[in-house]
Design an enzyme around this catalytic site. Structure first.
Site, PDB file in Angstrom:
ATOM      1  N   THR A 169       0.860  -1.186   0.000  1.00  0.00           N
ATOM      2  CA  THR A 169       0.000   0.000   0.000  1.00  0.00           C
ATOM      3  C   THR A 169       0.894   1.233   0.000  1.00  0.00           C
ATOM      4  O   THR A 169       2.044   1.162   0.410  1.00  0.00           O
ATOM      5  CB  THR A 169      -0.880   0.008   1.278  1.00  0.00           C
ATOM      6  OG1 THR A 169      -1.737  -1.119   1.262  1.00  0.00           O
ATOM      7  CG2 THR A 169      -1.724   1.253   1.393  1.00  0.00           C
ATOM      8  N   THR A 170       0.355   2.366  -0.442  1.00  0.00           N
ATOM      9  CA  THR A 170       1.041   3.635  -0.200  1.00  0.00           C
ATOM     10  C   THR A 170       0.125   4.545   0.601  1.00  0.00           C
ATOM     11  O   THR A 170      -1.056   4.697   0.286  1.00  0.00           O
ATOM     12  CB  THR A 170       1.433   4.354  -1.504  1.00  0.00           C
ATOM     13  OG1 THR A 170       0.272   4.546  -2.314  1.00  0.00           O
ATOM     14  CG2 THR A 170       2.472   3.562  -2.266  1.00  0.00           C
TER      15      THR A 170
END
Length: 510
Positions: free
Chosen positions: A332-333
């Site tokens: 994820t970011t």
């Protein structure tokens, strides 16, 4: 100030703030650029959630997660003998919600045109960018999955291997798609040739998607849910996300003296593990898409429920292991921005697992996520597969308020770890007195799938003491998650940012 998981994104977002753009302008610039330079973690073929505060006031939340196709009937999947969805398959691809989310967020809160905000991402995709060290390591570890589909391998495994740190990589087709989105808006993704190409690709891989599924998608503005922790209000997006699990953990820990010096390192890890197991049992039993059935948020956060869960915890003995049928996810970011007017954005975007489904549409440069792999193929379960339904989501942005003002937008990456990570980060700050960077970098633990994972900095002595209480110890093979946060010191007029050393990113301010 801006904090992201990649220095190029942090710099681009900071440039927007310097030019007079606001927090949302900077966040969208960073999100679009991360979708190019961190291709294993995020992309326009993924989903997005955000919390947004105007001038430090009470935030609103945006749910940018997409739903299954209208023809995705549970009975068909079970009739094929499936007990779960294949993670790298068209069946795991729900309609991507990120682009719609970006456009709605921009319409509501942006001040500069998308063509200006997307320019760094378009340039990076078209002209190429230098692959960062953590990005290269993730890419290398996922090479076998990229090789599953020839059209994916052709672009993402140049010469048959993953790019190394320092190599230059480009994806001009993605740059052109971003250019059209900036010019035409959400229709450039959800209508016309792009939606038709994505639908045809998914159908070739056995999916039941239709162009109408893309055309009807709209993300939603929703009210955050919250709970108090040490006199501060912690706000999360409501279900179908797992922010509720983070609040449950905090409600359990609220009943203990968790301050630095009042509890041993072993007890601290033990209590977090036990609270995690209790909260995640509730998560996996009850959280789903609220459009398909209610989730008892108020009852779960009530004093009686947290007291009941707390009563089952013993300091000398580990509860039976909580196990998950949900797929492992750690990709994820997350990013956060606070501007000069104290507008704050807490923003998360993800492909779910590394490179999502690994299904890539070469004409548009879009890698499709596999968030639907989180569904259960279990009739009657709140998170069971159904037509036009959103899966339970692990990605959760958050904000902390005190005295009716936002004091910290923050988020933690790491898939299922995120809810535990929220509680661990907040405890590090508000119980232990660590500053933002110290709190993010502190050693992590995670009770997951029958094991208590420990980062090696926790130490063998603590591990042995935990094992004696019945925990099955596993040393984490790589760093657990990531994270960013910005603390707003209203009294001094100071922003204090942190970005996880487990990633390539940084926090920057001026």
């Amino acid at each position: 100030m801006v904090a992201t998981s990649h220095p190029q994104a942090s710099l681009a977002a900071l440039d927007v703030l310097r030019r007079g753009g606001n927090a949302m302008d900077a966040a969208l610039t960073a999100a679009a650029l991360l979708a190019v330079v961190e291709p294993a973690m995020t992309g326009i073929g993924g989903d997005c959630f955000a919390l947004v505060s105007r001038k430090g006031g009470r935030p609103t939340a945006f749910n940018g997660s997409g739903a299954t196709p209208a023809r995705a009937e549970l009975g068909w999947f079970t009739s094929q003998g499936m007990t779960k969805l294949a993670e790298r398959s068209a069946h795991a691809v729900t309609v991507p919600g990120a682009v719609d989310a970006w456009c709605q967020l921009h319409e509501a809160h942006g001040s500069l045109p998308l063509e200006e905000l997307f320019r760094p991402a378009i340039d990076a995709a078209t002209e190429g960018y230098i692959v960062a060290p953590k990005v290269a390591a993730d890419w290398r570890g996922l090479a076998d999955l990229l090789a599953l589909f020839p059209e994916t391998a052709q672009i993402f495994l140049p010469g048959g291997t993953a790019p190394r740190a320092g190599d230059k990589f480009a994806c001009p087709a993605l740059g052109e798609t971003l250019r059209r989105i900036a010019r035409e808006g959400r229709g450039a993704f959800y209508d016309g040739e792009t939606a038709a190409a994505l639908t045809a690709l998914l159908n070739r891989h056995g999916g039941c998607h239709a162009v109408e599924d893309f055309a009807r998608h709209r993300g939603q503005w929703v009210e955050p849910i919250s709970a108090l922790y040490r006199g501060r209000e912690v706000l999360e997006c409501p279900p179908n996300g797992q922010g509720l699990a983070a609040l449950l953990i905090l409600r359990i820990l609220e009943g203990y003296d968790y301050a630095e010096g009042a509890i041993s390192p072993t007890d601290r890890v033990h209590l977090l593990a036990e609270a995690t197991k209790s909260a995640y049992r509730q998560r996996d039993l009850l959280i789903g898409d609220t459009a398909h059935g209610p989730v008892p948020v108020e009852a779960l956060l009530a004093d009686a429920r947290s007291e009941a869960m707390r009563a089952k915890i013993r300091m000398d003995f580990a509860q039976p292991a909580a196990t998950w049928e949900l797929p492992l996810h750690a990709d994820t970011t997350y990013l956060t921005v606070v501007d000069r007017d104290l507008n704050a954005v807490s923003f998360i975007n993800s492909l779910f697992q590394g490179f999502g489904s690994s299904i890539y549409e070469p004409g548009s440069g879009i890698m499709l996520h596999n968030r639907g792999a989180g569904f259960r193929l279990e009739p009657g379960h709140p998170n069971s597969m159904a037509p036009s339904k959103r899966p339970m989501h692990t990605i959760i942005p958050s904000m902390v308020m005190k005295q009716d003002r936002v004091v910290m937008p923050f988020g933690v990456m790491g898939g299922h770890y995120q809810a535990t990570g929220h509680a661990q980060l907040l405890s590090n700050i508000f119980d232990r007195g660590l500053d933002v960077q110290e709190a993010i970098d502190a050693p992590r633990s995670f009770a997951y799938d029958g094991e208590l994972q420990l980062e090696t900095r926790i130490g063998a002595e603590v591990a042995a003491a935990l094992e004696a209480r019945g925990h099955k110890i596993a040393w984490a093979p790589k760093p657990i998650g990531g994270g960013q946060a910005i603390f707003i010191d209203h009294a001094r007029g100071v922003l204090i940012g942190g970005s996880d050393s487990r990633k390539d990113g940084c926090a920057l301010g001026f």
